[in-house]
Write an enzyme that holds these catalytic residues in place. Structure first.
Site, mmCIF file in Angstrom:
data_model
loop_
_atom_site.group_PDB
_atom_site.id
_atom_site.type_symbol
_atom_site.label_atom_id
_atom_site.label_comp_id
_atom_site.label_asym_id
_atom_site.label_seq_id
_atom_site.Cartn_x
_atom_site.Cartn_y
_atom_site.Cartn_z
ATOM 1 C CG HIS A 191 -6.596 3.551 3.253
ATOM 2 N ND1 HIS A 191 -5.787 2.416 3.306
ATOM 3 C CD2 HIS A 191 -6.508 4.019 1.993
ATOM 4 C CE1 HIS A 191 -5.249 2.227 2.118
ATOM 5 N NE2 HIS A 191 -5.659 3.174 1.303
ATOM 6 C CB SER A 244 -0.867 0.068 1.266
ATOM 7 O OG SER A 244 -1.854 -0.897 1.231
ATOM 8 C CG HIS A 303 -6.636 0.391 -8.749
ATOM 9 N ND1 HIS A 303 -5.719 -0.361 -8.048
ATOM 10 C CD2 HIS A 303 -7.469 0.912 -7.841
ATOM 11 C CE1 HIS A 303 -6.012 -0.273 -6.772
ATOM 12 N NE2 HIS A 303 -7.064 0.491 -6.616
ATOM 13 C CG MET A 358 -4.834 -6.379 7.450
ATOM 14 S SD MET A 358 -6.197 -5.299 7.006
ATOM 15 C CE MET A 358 -6.386 -4.358 8.526
ATOM 16 C CB SER A 359 -0.386 -8.121 2.816
ATOM 17 O OG SER A 359 0.720 -7.376 3.288
ATOM 18 C CE1 TYR A 415 -8.659 -5.462 2.180
ATOM 19 C CE2 TYR A 415 -6.749 -6.170 3.411
ATOM 20 C CZ TYR A 415 -7.348 -5.281 2.552
ATOM 21 O OH TYR A 415 -6.644 -4.220 2.064
ATOM 22 C CD GLU A 416 -8.362 -6.798 -2.350
ATOM 23 O OE1 GLU A 416 -8.684 -6.118 -3.329
ATOM 24 O OE2 GLU A 416 -7.219 -7.277 -2.195
ATOM 25 C CB ALA A 442 1.343 -0.381 4.743
ATOM 26 C CG ASN A 478 -1.039 2.422 11.498
ATOM 27 O OD1 ASN A 478 -0.910 1.987 10.353
ATOM 28 N ND2 ASN A 478 -1.451 1.673 12.507
ATOM 29 C CG HIS A 501 -4.939 -7.204 0.576
ATOM 30 N ND1 HIS A 501 -4.921 -6.222 -0.389
ATOM 31 C CD2 HIS A 501 -3.860 -6.973 1.362
ATOM 32 C CE1 HIS A 501 -3.882 -5.430 -0.188
ATOM 33 N NE2 HIS A 501 -3.215 -5.864 0.867
HETATM 34 N N1 HPA Z 1 -3.199 -3.025 11.391
HETATM 35 C C1 HPA Z 1 -3.355 -3.889 10.379
HETATM 36 N N2 HPA Z 1 -2.907 -3.647 9.155
HETATM 37 C C2 HPA Z 1 -2.279 -2.473 8.931
HETATM 38 C C3 HPA Z 1 -2.091 -1.537 9.945
HETATM 39 C C4 HPA Z 1 -2.580 -1.829 11.246
HETATM 40 O O1 HPA Z 1 -2.454 -1.044 12.210
HETATM 41 N N3 HPA Z 1 -1.432 -0.488 9.385
HETATM 42 C C5 HPA Z 1 -1.218 -0.786 8.084
HETATM 43 N N4 HPA Z 1 -1.734 -1.999 7.798
#
Ligand code: HPA
Length: 268
Positions: free
Chosen positions: A243, A27, A58, A207-208, A82-83, A110, A231, A80
């Site tokens: 996001h 990401s 996209h 998540m990847s 989750y998709e 990320a 984050n 992903h």
């Molecule tokens: N949690 C899960 N997935 C993420 C996060 C998070 O805080 N930040 C970026 N991807």
């Protein structure tokens, strides 16, 4: 390398591209392919065997070219879990890369910092992971007799990482290392979950990546993983996660991220 687990006919230019490394771009990190020279771009929708994108507009792009003197393949955009994709779908790009006989794979993502020593905008090398998705991440499970044993041992190539770390150190950059916790998403975690991951020894959460590592290791590729901390994980600070925050921290990390990936390519 082992058999490819990819039984589709590729567009002709991809069949004859002999890449030394591939980079899966997470990401907000896709911009790296803009630095490739002699680049050629393929839309995922034109690559047989890639799943249909669930995101309108996209579908992602595969870019071949040269970076840091290496012939590389860049993957902008990933699938992903989750998709709604299966593990087989999520790992289709990695199985394609193995089919192209690309021996080295850099996976990027990320993530949220669980370890308070990490801050947003920082790049951390992943040295191990925990599967809190609680499902098998092996693609085509049951098809490969060798599969059960493949994820024992180090998920990343610690020698390659050591060479990269040393080079960066000589340039005055200290690369931090950590354990990545895989969750299914798409919701962010609760503070209680993050406290549990912290106690378990996790350093960042995302998540990847974990299915892709499994596929790559199963197929005999050497793997490095770099995580862009976007984050603080839930409950580590009082602010709500968004996001937008993820994308803007990834942008902040641009220069350092590019430098670290180039150094990793030079350290193959
Ligand atoms: N949690 C899960 N997935 C993420 C996060 C998070 O805080 N930040 C970026 N991807």
């Amino acid at each position: 390398m082992k058999r490819s687990l990819y039984e589709h006919t590729l567009p002709a230019p991809l069949n004859s591209f002999y890449g030394e490394a591939a980079i899966v771009l997470g990401s907000g990190l896709g911009y790296l392919t803009d630095s490739f020279s002699q680049s050629t771009t393929f839309d995922y929708r034109d690559i047989p065997g890639f799943p249909e994108s669930t995101v309108e507009g996209h579908s992602g792009q595969l870019v071949t070219g040269t970076l840091a003197g290496r012939k590389v393949v860049g993957l902008r955009g990933r699938f992903h879990y989750y998709e709604g994709h299966s593990v087989d779908d999520v790992t289709a790009p990695v199985r394609l890369l193995a089919h192209m006989k690309i021996p080295n794979l850099i996976i990027t993502n990320a993530s949220g910092a669980i370890n308070c020593a990490f801050s947003p905008g920082e790049i951390v090398a992943v040295t191990d992971y925990m599967n809190f998705g609680f499902r098998s991440t092996l693609p085509l499970a049951g098809h490969g007799k060798e599969s059960a044993a493949t994820i024992r041992g180090n998920p990343v190539d610690l020698d390659w990482l050591e060479r990269t770390t040393k080079r960066l150190h000589r340039e005055g950059i200290e690369l931090k290392k950590g354990t990545y916790v895989w969750v299914l998403g798409p919701t962010y975690e609760t503070p209680a979950e993050i406290r549990a991951f912290q106690k378990a020894g996790g350093d960042m959460v995302g998540m990847s990546t974990v299915p892709e590592i499994s596929a790559a290791v199963q197929l005999g590729m050497r793997v490095l993983v770099f995580s862009c901390i976007t984050n603080y994980a839930s409950g580590i600070t009082p602010e709500k996660l968004s996001h937008q925050e993820v994308v803007s921290a990834a942008n902040k990390a641009r220069q350092r991220f590019s430098y670290i990936v180039r150094t990793a390519l030079e350290s193959i």
